[in-house]
Design a protein around this motif. Structure first.
Motif, PDB file in Angstrom:
ATOM      1  N   LEU A 107       0.958  -0.904  -0.109  1.00 22.89           N
ATOM      2  CA  LEU A 107       0.313  -0.028  -0.077  1.00 22.89           C
ATOM      3  C   LEU A 107       0.641   1.106   0.427  1.00 22.89           C
ATOM      4  N   PHE A 108       0.744   2.552  -0.704  1.00 20.57           N
ATOM      5  CA  PHE A 108       1.300   3.560  -0.697  1.00 20.57           C
ATOM      6  C   PHE A 108       0.432   4.319  -1.540  1.00 20.57           C
ATOM      7  N   SER A 112      -2.483  13.446  -4.727  1.00 22.22           N
ATOM      8  CA  SER A 112      -3.489  14.005  -5.566  1.00 22.22           C
ATOM      9  C   SER A 112      -4.531  12.886  -6.090  1.00 22.22           C
ATOM     10  N   GLU A 113      -4.525  11.408  -6.039  1.00 22.83           N
ATOM     11  CA  GLU A 113      -5.462  10.536  -6.643  1.00 22.83           C
ATOM     12  C   GLU A 113      -5.647   9.787  -5.243  1.00 22.83           C
ATOM     13  N   GLY A 114      -5.245   8.981  -4.216  1.00 26.40           N
ATOM     14  CA  GLY A 114      -5.722   8.331  -3.495  1.00 26.40           C
ATOM     15  C   GLY A 114      -4.724   7.579  -2.777  1.00 26.40           C
ATOM     16  N   LEU A 115      -4.537   5.934  -2.762  1.00 30.07           N
ATOM     17  CA  LEU A 115      -4.674   5.162  -1.918  1.00 30.07           C
ATOM     18  C   LEU A 115      -4.493   3.838  -3.134  1.00 30.07           C
ATOM     19  N   TYR A 116      -3.046   3.461  -3.181  1.00 33.09           N
ATOM     20  CA  TYR A 116      -3.110   2.642  -4.287  1.00 33.09           C
ATOM     21  C   TYR A 116      -2.169   1.003  -3.863  1.00 33.09           C
ATOM     22  N   LEU A 117      -2.861  -0.297  -4.450  1.00 33.83           N
ATOM     23  CA  LEU A 117      -1.694  -1.414  -4.142  1.00 33.83           C
ATOM     24  C   LEU A 117      -1.672  -1.888  -5.086  1.00 33.83           C
ATOM     25  N   ALA A 134       4.624  -5.685  -9.670  1.00 37.63           N
ATOM     26  CA  ALA A 134       3.474  -5.446 -10.090  1.00 37.63           C
ATOM     27  C   ALA A 134       2.901  -3.954 -10.380  1.00 37.63           C
ATOM     28  N   ALA A 135       1.375  -4.397 -11.677  1.00 38.11           N
ATOM     29  CA  ALA A 135       1.180  -3.390 -12.022  1.00 38.11           C
ATOM     30  C   ALA A 135      -0.023  -2.618 -10.790  1.00 38.11           C
ATOM     31  N   PRO A 136       0.042  -1.290 -10.121  1.00 40.52           N
ATOM     32  CA  PRO A 136      -0.817  -0.631  -8.883  1.00 40.52           C
ATOM     33  C   PRO A 136      -1.971   0.211  -9.428  1.00 40.52           C
ATOM     34  N   ARG A 137      -3.088  -0.414  -8.658  1.00 37.19           N
ATOM     35  CA  ARG A 137      -4.504   0.023  -8.991  1.00 37.19           C
ATOM     36  C   ARG A 137      -4.913   0.492  -7.753  1.00 37.19           C
ATOM     37  N   LEU A 138      -6.256   1.441  -8.101  1.00 37.63           N
ATOM     38  CA  LEU A 138      -5.989   2.405  -6.709  1.00 37.63           C
ATOM     39  C   LEU A 138      -7.531   2.427  -6.572  1.00 37.63           C
ATOM     40  N   LEU A 139      -7.101   2.059  -5.100  1.00 35.26           N
ATOM     41  CA  LEU A 139      -7.882   0.794  -3.885  1.00 35.26           C
ATOM     42  C   LEU A 139      -8.718   1.564  -3.420  1.00 35.26           C
ATOM     43  N   LEU A 140      -8.421   3.528  -3.215  1.00 36.04           N
ATOM     44  CA  LEU A 140      -9.521   4.218  -2.228  1.00 36.04           C
ATOM     45  C   LEU A 140      -8.983   5.494  -2.454  1.00 36.04           C
ATOM     46  N   ALA A 141     -10.266   6.156  -3.303  1.00 33.61           N
ATOM     47  CA  ALA A 141      -9.486   7.092  -3.996  1.00 33.61           C
ATOM     48  C   ALA A 141     -10.020   8.051  -2.961  1.00 33.61           C
ATOM     49  N   GLY A 142      -9.153   9.479  -3.482  1.00 35.10           N
ATOM     50  CA  GLY A 142      -9.692  10.758  -2.505  1.00 35.10           C
ATOM     51  C   GLY A 142      -8.861  10.143  -1.170  1.00 35.10           C
ATOM     52  N   TYR A 143      -7.825   8.728  -0.890  1.00 35.75           N
ATOM     53  CA  TYR A 143      -7.249   9.435   0.273  1.00 35.75           C
ATOM     54  C   TYR A 143      -6.384   8.800   0.579  1.00 35.75           C
ATOM     55  N   ILE A 171       9.472 -10.616  13.157  1.00 30.60           N
ATOM     56  CA  ILE A 171       8.322 -11.332  14.141  1.00 30.60           C
ATOM     57  C   ILE A 171       7.186  -9.699  13.055  1.00 30.60           C
ATOM     58  N   LEU A 172       6.315 -10.362  13.792  1.00 26.89           N
ATOM     59  CA  LEU A 172       5.010  -9.391  12.967  1.00 26.89           C
ATOM     60  C   LEU A 172       4.309  -8.512  14.124  1.00 26.89           C
ATOM     61  N   PRO A 173       3.905  -7.170  13.947  1.00 25.67           N
ATOM     62  CA  PRO A 173       3.502  -6.027  15.202  1.00 25.67           C
ATOM     63  C   PRO A 173       2.505  -6.727  15.495  1.00 25.67           C
ATOM     64  N   MET A 174       1.799  -6.764  16.936  1.00 28.43           N
ATOM     65  CA  MET A 174       1.031  -7.537  17.727  1.00 28.43           C
ATOM     66  C   MET A 174      -0.989  -7.061  16.808  1.00 28.43           C
ATOM     67  N   ALA A 175      -0.795  -5.591  16.606  1.00 29.56           N
ATOM     68  CA  ALA A 175      -1.286  -5.009  15.402  1.00 29.56           C
ATOM     69  C   ALA A 175      -1.218  -4.265  14.664  1.00 29.56           C
ATOM     70  N   VAL A 176      -1.829  -3.672  13.567  1.00 30.69           N
ATOM     71  CA  VAL A 176      -1.854  -2.280  12.506  1.00 30.69           C
ATOM     72  C   VAL A 176      -2.916  -1.441  12.868  1.00 30.69           C
ATOM     73  N   HIS A 177      -2.691   0.382  12.307  1.00 27.11           N
ATOM     74  CA  HIS A 177      -3.288   0.885  12.993  1.00 27.11           C
ATOM     75  C   HIS A 177      -3.119   1.254  11.546  1.00 27.11           C
ATOM     76  N   VAL A 178      -4.692   1.941  10.896  1.00 24.06           N
ATOM     77  CA  VAL A 178      -4.352   2.608   9.564  1.00 24.06           C
ATOM     78  C   VAL A 178      -5.197   4.114   9.432  1.00 24.06           C
ATOM     79  N   ARG A 179      -4.384   4.948   8.999  1.00 29.84           N
ATOM     80  CA  ARG A 179      -5.961   5.759   9.355  1.00 29.84           C
ATOM     81  C   ARG A 179      -5.448   6.672   7.799  1.00 29.84           C
ATOM     82  N   LEU A 180      -6.947   6.656   7.812  1.00 27.72           N
ATOM     83  CA  LEU A 180      -7.459   6.952   6.163  1.00 27.72           C
ATOM     84  C   LEU A 180      -7.013   8.648   6.272  1.00 27.72           C
ATOM     85  N   ILE A 181      -6.813   9.120   5.836  1.00 26.00           N
ATOM     86  CA  ILE A 181      -7.531  10.825   5.462  1.00 26.00           C
ATOM     87  C   ILE A 181      -7.325  10.954   3.889  1.00 26.00           C
ATOM     88  N   PRO A 182      -8.965  12.071   4.245  1.00 19.28           N
ATOM     89  CA  PRO A 182      -9.598  12.350   2.900  1.00 19.28           C
ATOM     90  C   PRO A 182      -7.901  13.649   2.754  1.00 19.28           C
TER      91      PRO A 182
END
Length: 213
Positions: A107-108, A112-117, A134-143, A171-182
């Motif tokens: 995820l990145f 100007s466009e949003g969150l890509y996957l 891999a070809a990126p695809r727009l997962l969430l526009a505007g964020y 080792i992996l983290p215990m949890a992941v917090h994602v903040r999606l910002i408009p």
């Protein structure tokens, strides 16, 4: 002689004027209803898209898997999880296409466009090069997205940090917090995802807990 019954020209003109006025008011009302319907339908569609994307992302993070690979130079095995404050790459048991096997996610954000996957199958090697190609695809526009990672310190206090180099920690983290910002700055429509990671440790790799703390 009896006066013939009928309407005068003035009466006909008044009736036509009233009819035209009523039709004009009716047309304006119908147009307003249709416009509001379109706006509400578009808002509902956008809201559904956001909800589906957020749920898909949450499931993929909950399904994070401690995928290991061997470094071709040192022959040391590492866990693949590259977590930064503004992007994240990991391997999950969840695939959007419902494919069997493990899938590498990245995820990145584009300001100007949003969150890509980006997605690619995860084999026994390091998936990073295939994932970046891999070809990126727009997962969430505007964020755009910001990430934090949960761990437990020496005092058994749970603390969030802004990065998580899985190659070093093993080792992996215990949890992941994602903040999606408009992108437009509308803080009322921010989205938060807190995804606990169930499968944290690889069964044969020892975590480097000293590096984390």
């Amino acid at each position: 002689m009896k006066r013939s019954a009928g309407f005068t020209l003035l009466e006909i003109m008044i009736a036509l004027s009233l009819t035209a006025m009523l039709l004009s008011m009716l047309t304006a009302g119908v147009y307003g209803v249709v416009r509001d319907w379109d706006n509400n339908a578009e808002a509902l569609e956008n809201s559904l898209d956001q909800t589906i994307a957020a749920l898909q992302l949450e499931r993929a993070l909950q399904g994070a898997f401690p995928h290991s690979f061997r470094d071709t130079e040192t022959l040391v095995r590492h866990v693949y999880f590259d977590g930064l404050a503004d992007e994240l790459a990991w391997v999950s048991s969840v695939s959007p296409q419902r494919n069997t096997g493990l899938t590498a996610w990245r995820l990145f954000s584009d300001a100007s466009e949003g969150l890509y996957l980006q997605l690619t199958p995860a084999f026994s090697d390091d998936p990073e090069s295939r994932l970046l190609a891999a070809a990126p695809r727009l997962l969430l526009a505007g964020y755009t997205a910001e990430f934090q990672y949960l761990y437990e310190d020496l005092q058994f206090q749970r603390v969030w940090r802004d990065d998580w180099p899985g190659r070093e920690f093993n080792i992996l983290p215990m949890a992941v917090h994602v903040r999606l910002i408009p992108i437009d700055g509308d803080t009322e429509h921010e989205l938060d995802i807190v995804a606990p990671v169930a499968a944290r440790e690889h069964r044969s790799l020892r975590p480097n807990l000293e590096l984390i703390r």
